[in-house]
Scaffold this motif. Sequence first.
Motif, PDB file in Angstrom:
ATOM      1  N   ARG A  31       0.066  49.653  36.237  1.00  0.00           N
ATOM      2  CA  ARG A  31       0.561  50.248  37.449  1.00  0.00           C
ATOM      3  C   ARG A  31       0.762  49.063  38.601  1.00  0.00           C
ATOM      4  O   ARG A  31      -0.590  48.419  38.749  1.00  0.00           O
ATOM      5  CB  ARG A  31       0.159  51.453  38.012  1.00  0.00           C
ATOM      6  CG  ARG A  31      -0.022  52.712  36.962  1.00  0.00           C
ATOM      7  CD  ARG A  31      -0.931  53.635  37.661  1.00  0.00           C
ATOM      8  NE  ARG A  31      -1.361  54.420  36.499  1.00  0.00           N
ATOM      9  CZ  ARG A  31      -2.540  54.528  35.837  1.00  0.00           C
ATOM     10  NH1 ARG A  31      -3.399  53.354  36.285  1.00  0.00           N
ATOM     11  NH2 ARG A  31      -2.868  55.674  34.949  1.00  0.00           N
ATOM     12  N   ARG A  32       1.609  49.005  39.266  1.00  0.00           N
ATOM     13  CA  ARG A  32       1.690  48.115  40.511  1.00  0.00           C
ATOM     14  C   ARG A  32       1.913  48.707  41.680  1.00  0.00           C
ATOM     15  O   ARG A  32       3.365  49.221  41.839  1.00  0.00           O
ATOM     16  CB  ARG A  32       2.528  46.938  40.119  1.00  0.00           C
ATOM     17  CG  ARG A  32       2.328  45.864  41.253  1.00  0.00           C
ATOM     18  CD  ARG A  32       2.945  44.382  40.978  1.00  0.00           C
ATOM     19  NE  ARG A  32       4.174  44.494  40.400  1.00  0.00           N
ATOM     20  CZ  ARG A  32       5.478  44.264  41.128  1.00  0.00           C
ATOM     21  NH1 ARG A  32       5.385  44.169  42.369  1.00  0.00           N
ATOM     22  NH2 ARG A  32       6.681  44.368  40.802  1.00  0.00           N
ATOM     23  N   GLY A  33       1.124  48.823  42.694  1.00  0.00           N
ATOM     24  CA  GLY A  33       1.538  49.851  43.869  1.00  0.00           C
ATOM     25  C   GLY A  33       1.156  51.282  43.865  1.00  0.00           C
ATOM     26  O   GLY A  33       0.604  51.656  43.116  1.00  0.00           O
ATOM     27  N   LYS A  34       1.268  51.558  45.239  1.00  0.00           N
ATOM     28  CA  LYS A  34       0.649  53.101  45.423  1.00  0.00           C
ATOM     29  C   LYS A  34       1.504  54.130  44.720  1.00  0.00           C
ATOM     30  O   LYS A  34       2.823  54.063  44.879  1.00  0.00           O
ATOM     31  CB  LYS A  34       0.373  53.503  46.766  1.00  0.00           C
ATOM     32  CG  LYS A  34      -0.067  54.546  47.454  1.00  0.00           C
ATOM     33  CD  LYS A  34      -0.294  54.784  48.873  1.00  0.00           C
ATOM     34  CE  LYS A  34      -1.015  53.557  49.549  1.00  0.00           C
ATOM     35  NZ  LYS A  34      -2.502  53.768  49.345  1.00  0.00           N
ATOM     36  N   ILE A  35       0.386  55.054  44.271  1.00  0.00           N
ATOM     37  CA  ILE A  35       1.390  56.190  43.600  1.00  0.00           C
ATOM     38  C   ILE A  35       1.234  57.468  44.173  1.00  0.00           C
ATOM     39  O   ILE A  35       0.269  58.070  44.867  1.00  0.00           O
ATOM     40  CB  ILE A  35       0.805  56.209  42.071  1.00  0.00           C
ATOM     41  CG1 ILE A  35       1.260  55.201  41.178  1.00  0.00           C
ATOM     42  CG2 ILE A  35       1.351  57.634  41.390  1.00  0.00           C
ATOM     43  CD1 ILE A  35       0.275  55.192  39.817  1.00  0.00           C
ATOM     44  N   ALA A  36       2.321  57.977  44.575  1.00  0.00           N
ATOM     45  CA  ALA A  36       2.560  59.783  44.975  1.00  0.00           C
ATOM     46  C   ALA A  36       2.925  60.345  43.721  1.00  0.00           C
ATOM     47  O   ALA A  36       4.024  60.277  43.324  1.00  0.00           O
ATOM     48  CB  ALA A  36       3.177  59.537  46.398  1.00  0.00           C
ATOM     49  N   ALA A  37       2.019  61.534  43.350  1.00  0.00           N
ATOM     50  CA  ALA A  37       2.572  62.254  42.394  1.00  0.00           C
ATOM     51  C   ALA A  37       2.481  63.737  42.728  1.00  0.00           C
ATOM     52  O   ALA A  37       1.554  64.248  43.375  1.00  0.00           O
ATOM     53  CB  ALA A  37       1.535  62.263  41.123  1.00  0.00           C
ATOM     54  N   LEU A  38       3.495  64.511  42.329  1.00  0.00           N
ATOM     55  CA  LEU A  38       3.655  65.784  42.871  1.00  0.00           C
ATOM     56  C   LEU A  38       3.795  66.557  41.288  1.00  0.00           C
ATOM     57  O   LEU A  38       4.911  66.654  40.791  1.00  0.00           O
ATOM     58  CB  LEU A  38       4.919  66.031  43.406  1.00  0.00           C
ATOM     59  CG  LEU A  38       4.947  65.795  44.944  1.00  0.00           C
ATOM     60  CD1 LEU A  38       6.204  66.232  45.608  1.00  0.00           C
ATOM     61  CD2 LEU A  38       3.751  66.469  45.662  1.00  0.00           C
TER      62      LEU A  38
END
Length: 247
Positions: free
Chosen positions: A84-91
Motif C-alpha cells: 500500500r502507498r498512502g493513508k487508507i480510510a476504510a468503511l
Amino acid sequence: MLKCEGVSVGYQTGDFKSIGLKEWAVRRIKGNYRVEKFWADRDISFVLNEGDMLGIIGTNGAGKSTLLKAISGVMVPSEGKIMRRGKIAALLELASGFDSQLTVKENTYLRGALLGYTRKFMDDTYKRIIDFAELEEFEDRPFAQLSSGMKSRLAFSIASLVQPEILILDEVLSVGDGAFRAKSEAKMKEIIKGGATTILVSHSIHQIRSLCNKILWLDHGRQILFTDDVKCACDRYERFLAGEETI
C-alpha cells in the motif's frame, strides 16, 4: 498505490474450537485431533494505480469483505503480499469506531482520530463533514439516537471528506435516501478526479458500471477475473446471476 500478490486468507477449523486448551494439548500429543483450513480468499492478485476505482462483485460468501479487511490492515493474509502507498480510510463496518454514549460531534472527532487526523484538521473540516451528512440539527444528540441511515451518512461523510489516498467502501453507497445516494456517487466521482484510489464493494451493478474503471469478480474465495473492461464483466456477471452462464 495498491498491489495484491497471491493474497490468501485462511481460518483454522476443527476439534480445537470446541474443546479446552488442556484437552487439545493432550490430543495433539496423541495425534488424535482434527485441524482443517477454510480459505475465505485464495490467490487474489491485482494492481491499482492512482485515481483507479475498483468495483468488487460476487455473491454472498465470495470473500469480498474478508479481502477488504486484509487490504485495510485489519487482518493479516495467510499467504501473499499486500503493498500500500498512502493513508487508507476504510468503511467496512459502519458502527465500528463510534461510541453510542458520545454525541454526534464527539464521535466525529473520535472517528477522525482513529483515521489518524489531527485536532486542527478536524476543526477545519468538521463543519463540512456535518453539512454533507445533513446532521446539522443533531450535533449535540447522543449517537445512539441516530437512525442507522444517519450513522451511515456520518461515517461516509467523515471518510470521504478527509481526503485519504486510498478509500475503501463496503456497501456504503446504498445507505440513505435516493437524494443522498446520488450525492454520495457524485462525491465518489469527485474523489476519483482528485486522484484518490477507491475500492467499492456493492451489489448494485449500476453503481459499479457508472463509477468504476476496474472490476474484480470473486466467487467462493476464488478470483474469477480482474479487468478494466467493466461493461463486459458486468454483463457476464448479470448472466451468471440469471443462470445463463457458468464459471
